[in-house]
Scaffold this motif. Structure first.
Motif, short mmCIF file in Angstrom:
data_model
loop_
_atom_site.label_atom_id
_atom_site.label_comp_id
_atom_site.label_asym_id
_atom_site.label_seq_id
_atom_site.Cartn_x
_atom_site.Cartn_y
_atom_site.Cartn_z
N UNK A 249 0.59 -1.30 0.05
CA UNK A 249 -0.09 -0.04 -0.08
C UNK A 249 0.62 1.22 0.11
N UNK A 250 0.70 1.93 -0.98
CA UNK A 250 1.38 3.39 -1.20
C UNK A 250 2.97 3.13 -1.01
N UNK A 251 3.60 2.70 -1.73
CA UNK A 251 4.87 2.48 -1.86
C UNK A 251 5.51 3.49 -2.80
N UNK B 274 5.32 7.32 -10.15
CA UNK B 274 5.05 6.85 -11.56
C UNK B 274 5.49 5.43 -11.79
N UNK B 275 6.13 5.13 -10.79
CA UNK B 275 6.84 3.29 -11.14
C UNK B 275 6.11 2.54 -10.11
N UNK B 276 5.89 1.42 -10.70
CA UNK B 276 5.40 0.11 -9.83
C UNK B 276 6.64 -0.89 -9.58
N UNK B 277 7.40 -1.01 -10.63
CA UNK B 277 8.36 -2.02 -10.72
C UNK B 277 9.81 -1.40 -11.06
N UNK B 278 10.80 -1.51 -10.44
CA UNK B 278 12.11 -1.00 -10.91
C UNK B 278 13.13 -2.32 -10.46
N UNK B 279 13.58 -2.95 -11.69
CA UNK B 279 14.54 -4.12 -11.27
C UNK B 279 15.69 -3.63 -12.15
N UNK B 280 16.72 -3.22 -11.32
CA UNK B 280 17.97 -2.64 -11.86
C UNK B 280 19.08 -3.81 -11.74
N UNK B 281 19.05 -4.80 -12.69
CA UNK B 281 19.95 -5.96 -12.47
C UNK B 281 21.24 -5.43 -13.30
N UNK C 110 -0.42 -4.01 -9.70
CA UNK C 110 0.30 -3.08 -9.17
C UNK C 110 -0.27 -1.64 -10.00
N UNK C 111 -0.74 -0.58 -9.41
CA UNK C 111 -1.27 0.72 -9.74
C UNK C 111 -0.22 1.80 -9.48
N UNK C 112 0.15 2.75 -10.52
CA UNK C 112 1.08 3.77 -10.08
C UNK C 112 0.21 5.05 -9.70
N UNK D 78 6.70 2.55 -18.78
CA UNK D 78 7.70 3.17 -18.08
C UNK D 78 7.33 3.18 -16.69
N UNK D 79 6.04 2.65 -16.28
CA UNK D 79 5.99 2.30 -14.72
C UNK D 79 6.62 1.21 -14.46
N UNK D 80 7.06 0.29 -15.20
CA UNK D 80 7.82 -0.95 -14.88
C UNK D 80 8.87 -1.12 -15.71
N UNK D 81 10.10 -0.80 -14.94
CA UNK D 81 11.61 -0.72 -15.56
C UNK D 81 12.18 -2.11 -15.16
N UNK D 82 13.05 -2.43 -16.15
CA UNK D 82 13.72 -3.99 -15.86
C UNK D 82 15.19 -3.68 -16.80
N UNK D 83 16.00 -3.47 -16.17
CA UNK D 83 17.36 -3.79 -16.77
C UNK D 83 18.07 -4.79 -16.66
N UNK D 84 18.59 -5.42 -17.91
CA UNK D 84 19.18 -6.87 -17.90
C UNK D 84 18.42 -7.93 -17.27
N UNK D 85 17.31 -7.76 -17.64
CA UNK D 85 16.25 -8.72 -17.22
C UNK D 85 15.74 -9.84 -18.66
#
Ligand SMILES: *[C@@H]1O[C@H](CO)[C@@H](O)[C@H](O)[C@H]1NC(C)=O
Ligand SMILES: *[C@@H]1O[C@H](CO)[C@@H](O)[C@H](O)[C@H]1NC(C)=O
Ligand SMILES: *[C@@H]1O[C@H](CO)[C@@H](O)[C@H](O)[C@H]1NC(C)=O
Ligand SMILES: *[C@@H]1O[C@H](CO)[C@@H](O)[C@H](O)[C@H]1NC(C)=O
Ligand SMILES: *[C@@H]1O[C@H](CO)[C@@H](O)[C@H](O)[C@H]1NC(C)=O
Ligand SMILES: *[C@@H]1O[C@H](CO)[C@@H](O)[C@H](O)[C@H]1NC(C)=O
Ligand SMILES: *[C@@H]1O[C@H](CO)[C@@H](O)[C@H](O)[C@H]1NC(C)=O
Ligand SMILES: *[C@@H]1O[C@H](CO)[C@@H](O)[C@H](O)[C@H]1NC(C)=O
Ligand SMILES: *[C@@H]1O[C@H](CO)[C@@H](O)[C@H](O)[C@H]1NC(C)=O
Ligand SMILES: *[C@@H]1O[C@H](CO)[C@@H](O)[C@H](O)[C@H]1NC(C)=O
Ligand SMILES: *[C@@H]1O[C@H](CO)[C@@H](O)[C@H](O)[C@H]1NC(C)=O
Ligand SMILES: *[C@@H]1O[C@H](CO)[C@@H](O)[C@H](O)[C@H]1NC(C)=O
Length: 426
Positions: free
Chosen positions: A331-333, A375-382, A398-400, A408-415
């Protein structure tokens, strides 16, 4: 889970055995007199197969304690109230080699039950530590409230930890431990904090070099990780936990020591709610813990050794694999699901970006719901040096901030090699 059944069987046997047990009862001396010597004497007398009973409401603990039990139980009806003498504890706490941290109380042994009966546990007098540290992390000598250390087949239940000095609890070099029905609350009441998180490092619990550990029915409010898995935590189960915290379920930090190979494996988490402090807007003066960063947070160090622990380091190798997280509500992260592989805790030198060799693999989410206040719900910076692989996502919602999902609300680098996350952007 198989091991949980074993623990419950043992619990029943323990109750049957208690009828003939030798009993040592310790009443509080009162008036601020140190009760630790009498408590330690009771463990020396009754710790092997007997029962140590503390019926009073408040015991003063003015020295570090190691309470050892082989069989038998510890019935604690009130608080072990740790003295607020900062200089004393810095000089005299037990040392914990990982991150050069410290511990106030060790519980060691095998086949035992610690029962706080819903009224007992630890009162850490943490406010003096919060006002002293003023938000600075990992200051030397600031002790964890309690560590289950070198223990096998044990249950700790109906237990409260109020105003912990540092991490509320640790499970270290232990196997087959059930920690059930816990309430932990670290709340800063010093208005001088002025909205800064002064309850940093008040984790609910951490595991280190331990296996077959179960956390069940926990309520945590505090300023750091709700439950965190440190190096070599395997076969961990977390079930029915409510967190109001800086982070929810935290994997790490890990990979901090260049000569270490760290493992996180076979971790199962279900029915967890992680929420932002409902009084976040009171941060100017009201009781305050922290604003929620990540509901599940994976954090590994850079692949180069820079500075010394606790706040510097890196270059450690290892992997995290076979993780399942289901029915997680956030909730509200700031960012509900977060992975960073670029930890330094000091300033990040861009030269070291993407160097982490710690591998995050085979990680699965089912029914993860909630909201973000950004604006982000997921940020995976592998990292490029160790891309993430084999993750799956099923029934995600998951709602931004603002409500509408955006590219852009779900960012996955090297994923790579993942399923169920179509909106993932590199
Ligand atoms: C309580 O402790 C203080 C100092 O330690 C002492 O002066 C006082 O007499 C004690 N009071 C009682 C009732 O024992
Ligand atoms: C226990 O007693 C100590 C010393 O008198 C006091 O500082 C502390 O606040 C008490 N703790 C609780 C939980 O009542
Ligand atoms: C731990 O920190 C203390 C205080 O800063 C320092 O004296 C000691 O050398 C450190 N130990 C290790 C192993 O880093
Ligand atoms: C745990 O076991 C190790 C190795 O035997 C020992 O050195 C250490 O003192 C034990 N810790 C406690 C708190 O008893
Ligand atoms: C871990 O705990 C066991 C007792 O359960 C002890 O024999 C062993 O020496 C401990 N290992 C370390 C590294 O402390
Ligand atoms: C934690 O303690 C604070 C201060 O007493 C209180 O306002 C808050 O409701 C408590 N949190 C929980 C989850 O009980
Ligand atoms: C973790 O386990 C691995 C494999 O057994 C071992 O090489 C490593 O030294 C352990 N690390 C720690 C911090 O216990
Ligand atoms: C993966 O972890 C789960 C617990 O979540 C365990 O039941 C299962 O056996 C593990 N899988 C493997 C292949 O070890
Ligand atoms: C999904 O998780 C929520 C709690 O976050 C729970 O109430 C619901 O029953 C779960 N749904 C399924 C299908 O398990
Ligand atoms: C959500 O979090 C933000 C940042 O902490 C806070 O300002 C806001 O009041 C929170 N909203 C709710 C509904 O709690
Ligand atoms: C970053 O690291 C490089 C390589 O070690 C070094 O030359 C540079 O001075 C560092 N920069 C900062 C800001 O620390
Ligand atoms: C994808 O991940 C799964 C789970 O870890 C693994 O079994 C499989 O080998 C991976 N496939 C590739 C092409 O890497």
């Amino acid at each position: 889970m198989h091991h949980t059944h074993l623990i419950f069987l043992f619990l029943q046997l323990g109750c049957l055995g208690a009828a003939q047990a030798r009993i040592c009862t310790v009443h509080a001396a009162g008036n601020g007199t140190d009760d630790a010597p009498a408590i330690l004497a009771a463990f020396a007398d009754c710790g092997k197969g007997g029962k140590v009973v503390l019926p009073s409401a408040n015991y003063t603990i003015a020295q570090p304690m190691t309470t050892h039990m082989e069989g038998g139980s510890f019935d604690l009806h009130g608080y072990l109230s740790f003295t607020p003498d900062i200089d004393y504890w810095i000089a005299n706490s037990y040392r914990f080699p990982f991150q050069n941290l410290s511990i106030g109380w060790h519980i060691t042994g095998s086949d035992f039950v610690v029962d706080g009966h819903g009224t007992g546990g630890v009162f850490g007098n943490g406010q003096v530590w919060y006002s002293w540290a003023r938000g600075a992390g990992n200051l030397f000598g600031r002790p964890m409230s309690v560590s289950i250390t070198n223990a096998t087949r044990a249950v700790v239940k109906n237990f409260k930890i109020i105003q912990p000095q540092f991490w509320a609890s640790l499970v270290w070099n232990s196997t087959d431990i059930l920690l059930t029905d816990f309430y932990v609350n670290a709340t800063n009441m010093d208005p001088a904090a002025g909205g800064v998180n002064w309850v940093q490092n008040t984790d609910g619990s951490d595991t280190y070099q331990s296996k077959r550990i179960t956390y069940q029915n926990w309520v945590y409010q505090g300023g750091d990780d709700c439950i965190a898995f440190k190096p070599n935590s395997t076969q961990i189960t977390v079930r029915n936990v409510s967190c109001t915290s800086l982070n929810g379920m935290t994997f790490g930090s890990i990979g901090q020591y260049p000569d270490s190979f760290d493992i996180l494996q076979d971790i199962f988490i279900e029915d967890v709610v992680v929420q932002n402090h409902p009084d976040a807007e009171l941060e100017g003066g009201g009781p305050y813990s922290a604003q929620l960063d990540g509901g599940a947070y994976f954090k590994s160090w850079i692949g180069v050794d820079v500075g010394t622990p606790p706040n510097g380091g890196g270059g450690g190798r290892g992997y995290c694999k076979n993780v399942t997280i289901r029915n997680l509500h956030i909730i509200n992260a700031t960012v509900p699901l977060l992975l960073t592989s670029e930890l330094t805790y000091s300033q990040l030198n861009a030269t070291y970006a993407n160097t982490s060799t710690f591998v995050w693999d085979d990680i699965h989410f089912y029914n993860v719901t909630g909201t973000s206040n950004t604006g982000q719900v997921i940020d995976f910076e592998c990292s490029t040096a160790a891309p993430c692989s084999g993750w799956s996502f099923t029934d995600m919602n998951l709602t931004p901030a603002g409500g509408a999902a955006t590219r852009g609300d779900t960012v996955c680098h090297n994923f790579f090699n993942y399923t169920g996350l179509p909106q993932c952007t590199a």
